[in-house]
Motif scaffolding. Structure first.
Motif, PDB file in Angstrom:
ATOM      1  N   SER A  26       0.785  -1.410  -0.076  1.00 54.41           N
ATOM      2  CA  SER A  26      -0.238  -0.160  -0.039  1.00 54.41           C
ATOM      3  C   SER A  26       0.754   1.294   0.004  1.00 54.41           C
ATOM      4  O   SER A  26       0.115   2.325  -0.189  1.00 54.41           O
ATOM      5  CB  SER A  26      -0.758   0.065   1.217  1.00 54.41           C
ATOM      6  OG  SER A  26      -0.003  -0.007   2.393  1.00 54.41           O
ATOM      7  N   ASP A  39      -0.935   2.324  10.650  1.00 55.55           N
ATOM      8  CA  ASP A  39      -2.265   2.115  10.330  1.00 55.55           C
ATOM      9  C   ASP A  39      -2.987   1.311  11.450  1.00 55.55           C
ATOM     10  O   ASP A  39      -4.176   1.751  11.490  1.00 55.55           O
ATOM     11  CB  ASP A  39      -2.172   1.462   8.949  1.00 55.55           C
ATOM     12  CG  ASP A  39      -1.521   2.355   7.796  1.00 55.55           C
ATOM     13  OD1 ASP A  39      -1.539   3.381   7.812  1.00 55.55           O
ATOM     14  OD2 ASP A  39      -0.958   1.679   6.816  1.00 55.55           O
ATOM     15  N   SER A 487     -10.475  -4.061   4.846  1.00 56.07           N
ATOM     16  CA  SER A 487      -9.680  -3.433   4.024  1.00 56.07           C
ATOM     17  C   SER A 487      -8.865  -4.331   3.262  1.00 56.07           C
ATOM     18  O   SER A 487      -7.883  -5.081   3.667  1.00 56.07           O
ATOM     19  CB  SER A 487      -8.910  -2.408   4.722  1.00 56.07           C
ATOM     20  OG  SER A 487      -7.505  -1.771   3.829  1.00 56.07           O
ATOM     21  N   THR A 488      -9.396  -4.174   1.831  1.00 55.11           N
ATOM     22  CA  THR A 488      -8.373  -5.293   1.141  1.00 55.11           C
ATOM     23  C   THR A 488      -6.735  -4.889   0.735  1.00 55.11           C
ATOM     24  O   THR A 488      -5.912  -5.368   0.597  1.00 55.11           O
ATOM     25  CB  THR A 488      -8.646  -5.143  -0.573  1.00 55.11           C
ATOM     26  OG1 THR A 488      -8.966  -3.795  -0.902  1.00 55.11           O
ATOM     27  CG2 THR A 488     -10.501  -5.768  -0.585  1.00 55.11           C
ATOM     28  N   THR A 630      -5.615  -6.877  -4.467  1.00 52.88           N
ATOM     29  CA  THR A 630      -6.641  -5.827  -4.478  1.00 52.88           C
ATOM     30  C   THR A 630      -7.320  -5.666  -5.854  1.00 52.88           C
ATOM     31  O   THR A 630      -8.398  -5.111  -6.299  1.00 52.88           O
ATOM     32  CB  THR A 630      -5.966  -4.561  -4.290  1.00 52.88           C
ATOM     33  OG1 THR A 630      -5.137  -4.198  -5.157  1.00 52.88           O
ATOM     34  CG2 THR A 630      -5.064  -4.618  -2.987  1.00 52.88           C
TER      35      THR A 630
END
Length: 640
Positions: A26, A39, A487-488, A630
């Motif tokens: 990410s 995160d 969350s992917t 994703t």
């Protein structure tokens, strides 16, 4: 340590610049470590502290003493009670046997019949008020007569006070008297056996024990109140913290020291470590993890293993030890190792891992049954749908692959090689067929590079390779995002974190397959695994396991022959569930066949590489995991 040498054709400046860029899916392309806050922030008591807190609270709800103790012994169903019972010191063992009738010894009896359902109410007048508590280490601890109160700062949630009657005291004294006689006889026997080894023999045993501690996973062992460990607490054995020969290492400090100056604890420690290693290699030490390491505990373990081996062989192949003397137990340990390969030819050996206490138990699996066949059938159905193979079993797929393996080195679908496609298909099929949250398969990126280095005996170069020379393909189930806030992106990050760790594991094992020259001996490595394992509640200690919810898992390592050299643990398949139902023995047996299929394909690819084919794995890096998980080409944070 891992060497920071640049990769092939890369300057040192470029290598250093690469290391400053985040590889987290990410955050691809961003400077590593530049985020203002993480995160995800885990709870302060996540993992083991939280488990202990909940276990203590659950125990406090128990009505009677025995029920209270049983909750603590099992950490409310998370570990076998037997492990905790074998962690007790002699006085604690005597107290618990007397008060509750609980002991791991099959032949032991107490002189008083403890009423497990009462804490003294309405009974004889108490003459001593003891304590039972749960230590922050996870051990059950007791205050016994003549002992000071338990230290509050080392306990999870206070103490339960336990009244002792005169009958309890009498039973305790008799139990402890027998234990003291047993310990005195055992220590004398250990000293006689060590004396017979001579100074050079003892030094050789110390070197072997240090090497075993260095080359296997961390462990904690007890000799009554003394702790020997290379895990987190103050280290007293060689491991990640203490280098071989460090003066703080209990084993190193004994070298050259006259035997009469050794403590009784140290004498028993070396004898027991020696017999453990002789019975199956360094990995056997982990089967004593979290328990008292004494000769009678060792005798109990070896006898359990002996019975399992003979059951698998269908005959009394390994006779029992003639006695519990060190000499007779040594004979049993050697016999177990001698027949271990024969046992493995009749049944699957594996280890059961209880993550809360890091304790491992070697098991002999029951036969492959319908539940395992159903898992295999589901994998085969998916593989025949996704790969150019036909057959009804993994063995049939393997035979067809061996008959025509050349497509493994050619592009296939979206992958640069058929080997990549097969690894991905196998991991994906396993995720689905085993109802797993994640499945993953690891290996080496360039078989030609490895073969070239092997042929020229460039052992130091192989040891210097970075973890990026290895790969791990992680395939999560899309529904696993529920464990990561839905969350992917977080799911992709978790998959890459697992992949990176598995690359490290490949790096950590490969040196253990090379000739034991100075460059290999000096290189940090573990003995490569050779049997599978199934783990329960592993989300307790390891930070990565806690952060990524690694609760229930299967690991199935396989060996691969590369240009005539066998590499143990060269590939493996791992299955992970973040919650729900644990994997079982039949799951493990089926998973082991899946990993064997992947290992066979890797071995065939190695043969192609040895013949001159360029078999390289370029997939399964961080960008690949982002796209695969994703469905996006690049992170939204970097999109234009």
């Amino acid at each position: 340590m891992m060497n920071a040498l640049p990769e092939r054709g890369e300057s040192r400046r470029a290598a250093n610049a690469r290391k400053r860029v985040s590889r987290r899916p990410s955050r691809l392309g961003l400077v590593a470590g530049a985020t203002l806050k993480p995160d995800r922030v885990r709870e302060a008591d996540a993992g083991f502290p939280g488990l202990l807190k909940r276990a203590w609270q659950r125990a406090e709800e128990a009505d009677d003493l025995r029920s209270f103790v049983e909750v603590l012994l099992t950490l409310d169903g998370h570990v076998p009670a037997d492990v905790q019972l074998r962690a007790l010191s002699a006085p604690e063992e005597a107290a618990l046997a007397t008060l509750c009738g609980l002991t791991w010894r099959t032949q032991e009896t107490t002189t008083t019949a403890a009423d497990a359902g009462a804490d003294g109410d309405g009974g004889p007048e108490p003459v001593f008020l003891g304590e039972i508590a749960l230590a922050t280490s996870g051990r059950v601890v007791l205050r016994v007569p003549s002992q000071a109160p338990l230290k509050a700062d080392q306990l999870v949630g206070g103490v339960r006070r336990v009244p002792w009657t005169q009958a309890d005291l009498d039973g305790y004294r008799e139990y402890l008297r027998r234990a003291e006689v047993r310990v005195a006889e055992t220590v004398a026997d250990c000293r006689r056996w060590l004396d017979a080894q001579g100074p050079q023999g003892r030094d050789a045993l110390l070197e072997q024990a240090k090497e075993a501690a260095l080359r296997t996973a961390p462990f904690v062992l007890y000799q009554q109140g003394r702790q020997y460990t290379n895990f987190r607490d103050h280290n007293t054995l060689t491991g990640k913290t203490l280098w071989p020969g460090h003066p703080d290492c209990a084993l190193s400090s004994l070298q050259g020291l006259p035997l009469e100056l050794w403590s009784d604890h140290d004498a028993q420690l070396l004898v027991c470590l020696t017999l453990l290693v002789r019975s199956a290699g360094p990995g056997r030490v982990e089967e004593a993890n979290g328990t008292q390491l004494t000769v009678d505990h060792l005798a109990h373990m070896l006898e359990r293993i002996r019975l399992g081996y003979n059951a698998a062989l269908g005959r009394e192949q390994v006779p029992p030890a003639a006695s519990t003397s060190v000499a007779d137990l040594n004979d049993l340990a050697v016999a177990l190792r001698t027949h271990r390969a024969e046992v493995a030819g009749h049944a699957q050996l594996y280890r059961e891992i209880h993550g809360a206490l890091m304790h491992k138990i070697e098991k002999v699996a029951r036969p492959y049954a319908d539940a395992a066949r159903a898992r295999e059938d589901a994998v085969v159905a998916r593989l025949t749908d996704r790969l150019p193979l036909t057959g009804d079993t993994l063995q049939e797929l393997g035979r067809e692959l061996a008959a025509a393996p050349h497509w493994l080195a050619a592009p296939h679908g979206d992958f640069a090689t058929g080997l990549e496609a097969l690894v991905y298909a196998s991991a994906g099929a396993a995720t689905e067929a085993f109802d797993a949250d994640f499945a993953m398969s690891r290996g080496m990126r360039s078989l030609p590079d490895l073969i070239s280095a092997l042929r020229e005996e460039r052992w130091a170069e192989i040891c210097d390779w970075e973890i990026t020379r290895f790969f791990c393909c992680v395939v999560p189930d899309p529904s696993a995002a529920r464990h990561f806030g839905g969350s992917t992106a977080a799911l992709a990050d978790a998959a890459w974190a697992m992949s990176s760790r598995m690359q490290y594991n490949s790096w950590h094992f490969i040196a253990g397959n090379l000739p034991k020259g100075p460059e290999v001996v000096d290189r940090d490595h573990f003995v490569p695994p050779t049997i599978p394992d199934v783990a329960f509640y592993s989300d307790q200690h390891h930070h990565g396991h806690v952060n990524n919810n690694v609760r229930f898992s299967i690991r199935s390592p396989q060996s691969v022959v590369v240009d005539g050299r066998r590499f143990n643990g060269f590939v493996d398949l791992r299955l992970l569930r973040c919650d729900g139902t644990p994997f079982d023995e039949q799951d493990l047996l089926a998973a082991h066949r899946v990993s064997a299929f992947t290992a066979q394909a890797t071995g065939l690819a190695a043969e192609l590489a040895a013949a001159g084919e360029e078999v390289e794995v370029t997939a399964f890096d961080s960008p690949w995991h982002w796209s695969a998980v994703t469905g996006q080409d690049k992170p939204a944070s970097r999109a234009s």
